[in-house]
Write a protein that holds these residues in place. Structure first.
Motif, PDB file in Angstrom:
ATOM      1  N   MET A 120       1.690  -7.350  57.911  1.00  0.00           N
ATOM      2  CA  MET A 120       0.337  -7.979  57.604  1.00  0.00           C
ATOM      3  C   MET A 120      -0.760  -7.299  58.316  1.00  0.00           C
ATOM      4  O   MET A 120      -0.687  -6.802  59.588  1.00  0.00           O
ATOM      5  CB  MET A 120       0.243  -9.342  57.704  1.00  0.00           C
ATOM      6  N   SER A 121      -1.939  -7.343  57.737  1.00  0.00           N
ATOM      7  CA  SER A 121      -3.022  -6.462  58.387  1.00  0.00           C
ATOM      8  C   SER A 121      -4.294  -7.745  58.151  1.00  0.00           C
ATOM      9  O   SER A 121      -4.530  -7.872  56.958  1.00  0.00           O
ATOM     10  CB  SER A 121      -3.435  -5.137  57.642  1.00  0.00           C
ATOM     11  N   ALA A 151     -12.616 -12.746  56.430  1.00  0.00           N
ATOM     12  CA  ALA A 151     -11.585 -11.872  56.583  1.00  0.00           C
ATOM     13  C   ALA A 151     -10.800 -11.625  55.417  1.00  0.00           C
ATOM     14  O   ALA A 151     -10.630 -12.463  54.727  1.00  0.00           O
ATOM     15  CB  ALA A 151     -10.820 -12.260  58.057  1.00  0.00           C
ATOM     16  N   LEU A 152     -10.085 -10.622  55.426  1.00  0.00           N
ATOM     17  CA  LEU A 152      -9.210 -10.017  54.597  1.00  0.00           C
ATOM     18  C   LEU A 152      -7.813 -10.110  55.255  1.00  0.00           C
ATOM     19  O   LEU A 152      -7.597  -9.182  56.067  1.00  0.00           O
ATOM     20  CB  LEU A 152      -9.654  -8.844  53.890  1.00  0.00           C
ATOM     21  N   LEU A 153      -6.882 -10.711  54.459  1.00  0.00           N
ATOM     22  CA  LEU A 153      -5.582 -10.501  55.004  1.00  0.00           C
ATOM     23  C   LEU A 153      -4.737  -9.516  53.943  1.00  0.00           C
ATOM     24  O   LEU A 153      -5.061 -10.385  52.815  1.00  0.00           O
ATOM     25  CB  LEU A 153      -4.821 -11.639  55.181  1.00  0.00           C
ATOM     26  N   TYR A 154      -4.190  -8.611  54.375  1.00  0.00           N
ATOM     27  CA  TYR A 154      -3.598  -7.620  53.318  1.00  0.00           C
ATOM     28  C   TYR A 154      -1.923  -7.744  53.662  1.00  0.00           C
ATOM     29  O   TYR A 154      -1.763  -7.516  54.912  1.00  0.00           O
ATOM     30  CB  TYR A 154      -3.777  -6.267  53.596  1.00  0.00           C
ATOM     31  N   ASN A 155      -1.090  -7.870  52.591  1.00  0.00           N
ATOM     32  CA  ASN A 155       0.379  -7.760  52.891  1.00  0.00           C
ATOM     33  C   ASN A 155       0.768  -6.498  52.145  1.00  0.00           C
ATOM     34  O   ASN A 155       0.797  -6.321  50.936  1.00  0.00           O
ATOM     35  CB  ASN A 155       1.111  -8.840  52.432  1.00  0.00           C
ATOM     36  N   GLY A 173       1.372  -5.956  48.255  1.00  0.00           N
ATOM     37  CA  GLY A 173       0.093  -5.520  47.656  1.00  0.00           C
ATOM     38  C   GLY A 173      -0.904  -6.653  47.380  1.00  0.00           C
ATOM     39  O   GLY A 173      -2.025  -6.573  46.901  1.00  0.00           O
ATOM     40  N   ARG A 174      -0.467  -7.942  48.014  1.00  0.00           N
ATOM     41  CA  ARG A 174      -1.155  -9.011  47.802  1.00  0.00           C
ATOM     42  C   ARG A 174      -2.296  -8.850  49.066  1.00  0.00           C
ATOM     43  O   ARG A 174      -2.088  -8.835  50.040  1.00  0.00           O
ATOM     44  CB  ARG A 174      -0.627 -10.367  47.779  1.00  0.00           C
ATOM     45  N   ALA A 199       1.045 -17.505  48.227  1.00  0.00           N
ATOM     46  CA  ALA A 199       0.615 -16.025  48.113  1.00  0.00           C
ATOM     47  C   ALA A 199       1.731 -15.045  48.691  1.00  0.00           C
ATOM     48  O   ALA A 199       1.539 -13.939  48.645  1.00  0.00           O
ATOM     49  CB  ALA A 199      -0.664 -15.747  48.644  1.00  0.00           C
ATOM     50  N   GLY A 200       2.818 -15.580  49.309  1.00  0.00           N
ATOM     51  CA  GLY A 200       3.724 -14.600  50.214  1.00  0.00           C
ATOM     52  C   GLY A 200       3.507 -14.260  51.484  1.00  0.00           C
ATOM     53  O   GLY A 200       4.230 -13.260  51.884  1.00  0.00           O
ATOM     54  N   PHE A 201       2.573 -14.842  52.136  1.00  0.00           N
ATOM     55  CA  PHE A 201       2.220 -14.418  53.521  1.00  0.00           C
ATOM     56  C   PHE A 201       2.982 -15.258  54.556  1.00  0.00           C
ATOM     57  O   PHE A 201       2.920 -14.962  55.627  1.00  0.00           O
ATOM     58  CB  PHE A 201       0.608 -14.651  53.638  1.00  0.00           C
ATOM     59  N   ALA A 202       3.617 -16.137  54.273  1.00  0.00           N
ATOM     60  CA  ALA A 202       4.297 -17.185  54.983  1.00  0.00           C
ATOM     61  C   ALA A 202       5.605 -17.476  54.416  1.00  0.00           C
ATOM     62  O   ALA A 202       5.542 -17.706  53.267  1.00  0.00           O
ATOM     63  CB  ALA A 202       3.458 -18.124  55.892  1.00  0.00           C
ATOM     64  N   HIS A 203       6.398 -18.156  55.242  1.00  0.00           N
ATOM     65  CA  HIS A 203       7.631 -19.177  54.548  1.00  0.00           C
ATOM     66  C   HIS A 203       7.654 -20.484  55.205  1.00  0.00           C
ATOM     67  O   HIS A 203       7.152 -20.684  56.311  1.00  0.00           O
ATOM     68  CB  HIS A 203       8.963 -18.350  54.949  1.00  0.00           C
ATOM     69  N   THR A 204       8.200 -21.296  54.383  1.00  0.00           N
ATOM     70  CA  THR A 204       8.366 -22.830  54.789  1.00  0.00           C
ATOM     71  C   THR A 204       9.839 -22.797  55.722  1.00  0.00           C
ATOM     72  O   THR A 204      10.551 -22.071  55.668  1.00  0.00           O
ATOM     73  CB  THR A 204       8.316 -23.576  53.759  1.00  0.00           C
TER      74      THR A 204
END
Length: 78
Positions: free
Chosen positions: A1-2, A11-15, A19-20, A73-78
């Motif tokens: 992640m960036s 801010a913009l978080l990019y995976n 590509g999200r 959005a796929g940036f974290a998991h539960t």
């Protein structure tokens, strides 16, 4: 992640894996940074309290919504 923080409080978080990307407000950045350092809900609230005063009354719901959105959005998991 960036995570790329911009000068005008967003801010913009990019995976790169999927590509999200998502945009965050300064509050979202604070929540993201708290999560990325392993803070739990109480730690997130403490960090927000130190950075933003006063906190909105519905801060717990805001944190839940934020977390639900980054999981979907796929940036974290539960």
């Amino acid at each position: 992640m960036s995570l790329r923080e911009e000068f005008d409080d967003w801010a913009l978080l990019y995976n790169p894996d999927n590509g999200r990307s998502v945009c965050f407000t300064s509050t979202g950045v604070s929540i993201w940074q708290s999560l990325s350092t392993g803070k739990d809900r109480d730690g997130i609230i403490q960090a927000l309290t130190e950075e933003f005063d006063p906190l909105p009354e519905d801060v717990l719901e805001d944190i839940k919504i934020f977390c639900d959105q980054i999981v979907r959005a796929g940036f974290a998991h539960t």
